[in-house]
Design a protein around this motif. Structure first.
Motif, mmCIF file in Angstrom:
data_model
loop_
_atom_site.group_PDB
_atom_site.id
_atom_site.type_symbol
_atom_site.label_atom_id
_atom_site.label_comp_id
_atom_site.label_asym_id
_atom_site.label_seq_id
_atom_site.Cartn_x
_atom_site.Cartn_y
_atom_site.Cartn_z
ATOM 1 N N UNK A 1 0.848 -1.188 0.000
ATOM 2 C CA UNK A 1 0.000 0.000 0.000
ATOM 3 C C UNK A 1 0.887 1.244 0.000
ATOM 4 N N UNK A 2 0.241 2.393 0.098
ATOM 5 C CA UNK A 2 0.965 3.658 0.074
ATOM 6 C C UNK A 2 1.226 4.140 -1.339
ATOM 7 N N UNK A 3 1.902 5.269 -1.438
ATOM 8 C CA UNK A 3 2.118 5.901 -2.728
ATOM 9 C C UNK A 3 0.967 6.826 -3.075
ATOM 10 N N UNK A 4 1.074 7.513 -4.196
ATOM 11 C CA UNK A 4 0.075 8.508 -4.586
ATOM 12 C C UNK A 4 -1.318 7.920 -4.731
ATOM 13 N N UNK A 5 -1.421 6.688 -5.239
ATOM 14 C CA UNK A 5 -2.723 6.050 -5.468
ATOM 15 C C UNK A 5 -3.063 5.021 -4.403
ATOM 16 N N UNK A 6 -2.191 4.851 -3.411
ATOM 17 C CA UNK A 6 -2.344 3.838 -2.366
ATOM 18 C C UNK A 6 -2.419 2.428 -2.947
ATOM 19 N N UNK A 7 -1.694 2.207 -4.066
ATOM 20 C CA UNK A 7 -1.652 0.897 -4.709
ATOM 21 C C UNK A 7 -0.288 0.233 -4.554
ATOM 22 N N UNK A 8 0.573 0.786 -3.685
ATOM 23 C CA UNK A 8 1.873 0.179 -3.449
ATOM 24 C C UNK A 8 3.018 1.007 -4.007
ATOM 25 N N UNK A 9 4.234 0.708 -3.562
ATOM 26 C CA UNK A 9 5.404 1.498 -3.931
ATOM 27 C C UNK A 9 6.635 0.630 -4.097
ATOM 28 N N UNK A 10 7.654 1.219 -4.711
ATOM 29 C CA UNK A 10 9.025 0.712 -4.670
ATOM 30 C C UNK A 10 9.857 1.790 -4.001
ATOM 31 N N UNK A 11 10.693 1.396 -3.042
ATOM 32 C CA UNK A 11 11.490 2.375 -2.304
ATOM 33 C C UNK A 11 12.933 1.912 -2.206
ATOM 34 N N UNK A 12 13.803 2.857 -1.924
ATOM 35 C CA UNK A 12 15.201 2.578 -1.614
ATOM 36 C C UNK A 12 15.501 3.178 -0.259
ATOM 37 N N UNK A 13 16.268 2.461 0.557
ATOM 38 C CA UNK A 13 16.642 2.971 1.861
ATOM 39 C C UNK A 13 18.104 2.657 2.120
ATOM 40 N N UNK A 14 18.844 3.642 2.593
ATOM 41 C CA UNK A 14 20.257 3.457 2.888
ATOM 42 C C UNK A 14 20.416 2.912 4.303
ATOM 43 N N UNK A 15 21.566 2.358 4.631
ATOM 44 C CA UNK A 15 21.764 1.788 5.966
ATOM 45 C C UNK A 15 21.617 2.797 7.098
ATOM 46 N N UNK A 16 21.699 4.100 6.785
ATOM 47 C CA UNK A 16 21.487 5.093 7.837
ATOM 48 C C UNK A 16 20.036 5.567 7.894
ATOM 49 N N UNK A 17 19.143 4.938 7.121
ATOM 50 C CA UNK A 17 17.716 5.221 7.238
ATOM 51 C C UNK A 17 17.178 6.286 6.312
#
Length: 320
Positions: free
Chosen positions: A59-75
């Motif tokens: 869920x989440x994202x502009x349409x609440x249909x899901x997302x792809x995200x990137x996160x670094x080890x420092x958050x």
């Protein structure tokens, strides 16, 4: 949305000292998903790629249909993509991304030409390329993730196929789809039935993979392995109070997650020694994140994971 500029820092824990580390009860929250328009409900595991972690949320994202995200080890989080569920886009991913030959590939449970799921690749800037839209006869709603072997992918569809009980399939990086096996539900050995010893196992072979179907009480699952036993792919049913994910091995011990239990009753991170003996190394809580549907990622003897609910900022109520 393009990723943040600048180099991505290397993953922590490199060097000889990292090899002597074993996980303990130290728990550090790296990021709390905020919900629409931010990501929400990460049912999928993380994937290390180009010095950071990549993941998808249902869920989440502009349409609440899901997302792809990137996160670094420092958050530091970067939202790469918001799914829309249109004919040329996916929606509601519940499995993780897989890196193969410098490219990320993934599945969505919905979206595509018939809104029955998609297989796609992802450019480094977050641009997706739809490679295949799932169809009823070949299996639909792929939730189990992908297994890379010999330059192709293997996976499972949750429903569809000849008996509408799901399928095992093979798909290439170009999106060429081959149906390998139709699960038959209560028609064959794939039935979910409680054996006298409370455990039943059936094994069959699909091309280069061996698939073991298991049933334990009210929880069912299967395991796919290649002939060498090097690659494994687990699927499972979600039984209340049961661990829904596989185990991760580090320094002679096994680590996993549970949906329930622990001091707060909302899940744990636990350790199992080879000779037996289990201990909870962390009890999840509402503010730390809870209900982890996937296992843990071992990166330089540090464990990383996602929780589908909780955190400092509660996302909107799920409809799953």
């Amino acid at each position: 949305m393009a990723p943040n500029s600048g180099p991505i820092p290397p993953l922590p824990g490199t060097g000889s000292s990292a090899q002597s580390q074993t996980p303990d009860s130290n728990f550090k929250e790296l990021y709390s998903f905020k919900g629409k328009p931010d990501a929400a409900e990460p049912f999928a595991p993380l994937t290390p790629f180009q010095g950071a972690f990549y993941g998808m949320t249902a869920k989440g994202g502009k349409e609440n249909r899901g997302t792809i995200f990137r996160i670094t080890p420092d958050g530091k989080e970067t939202l790469l993509l918001s799914f829309t569920g249109e004919m040329d886009d996916g929606a509601n991913p519940s499995s993780g991304l897989v890196a193969l030959d410098g490219t990320l590939y993934g599945l969505t449970e919905h979206g595509g030409a018939s809104n029955l799921g998609t297989f796609f690749s992802l450019n480094s800037d977050g641009t997706p390329h739809l490679l295949y839209s799932f169809e009823q006869q070949g299996g639909v709603h792929p939730t189990g993730g992908l297994l890379a072997a010999d330059g192709v992918f293997y996976g499972t569809a949750n429903t569809g196929g000849n008996y509408n009980a799901g399928t095992v399939y093979e798909i290439t990086t170009a999106g060429e789809y081959h149906l390998l096996y139709n699960f038959a539900g209560d028609r064959t050995m794939d039935a979910v039935r409680k054996a006298a010893c409370d455990t039943s196992i059936a094994i069959f072979t699909v091309r280069r993979l061996t698939v073991a179907r298991t049933t334990t009480g009210s929880s069912s699952g299967f395991r796919m392995t290649d002939p060498k036993g090097d690659l494994q792919f687990w699927g499972h049913g979600y039984g209340r109070g049961r661990p829904p994910s596989g185990l991760t091995a580090i320094s002679g011990a096994l680590y996993g997650t549970t949906l329930l239990g622990g001091a707060k009753g909302v899940g744990t991170i636990y350790e199992v020694k080879p000779g037996g003996g289990e201990r909870v190394i962390y009890s999840l809580a509402l503010k730390s994140g809870f209900a982890p549907y996937v296992g843990l990622l071992n990166q330089n003897n540090l464990l990383y994971g996602t929780a589908s609910d909780g955190g400092r900022t509660e996302p909107e109520q799920s409809s799953r």
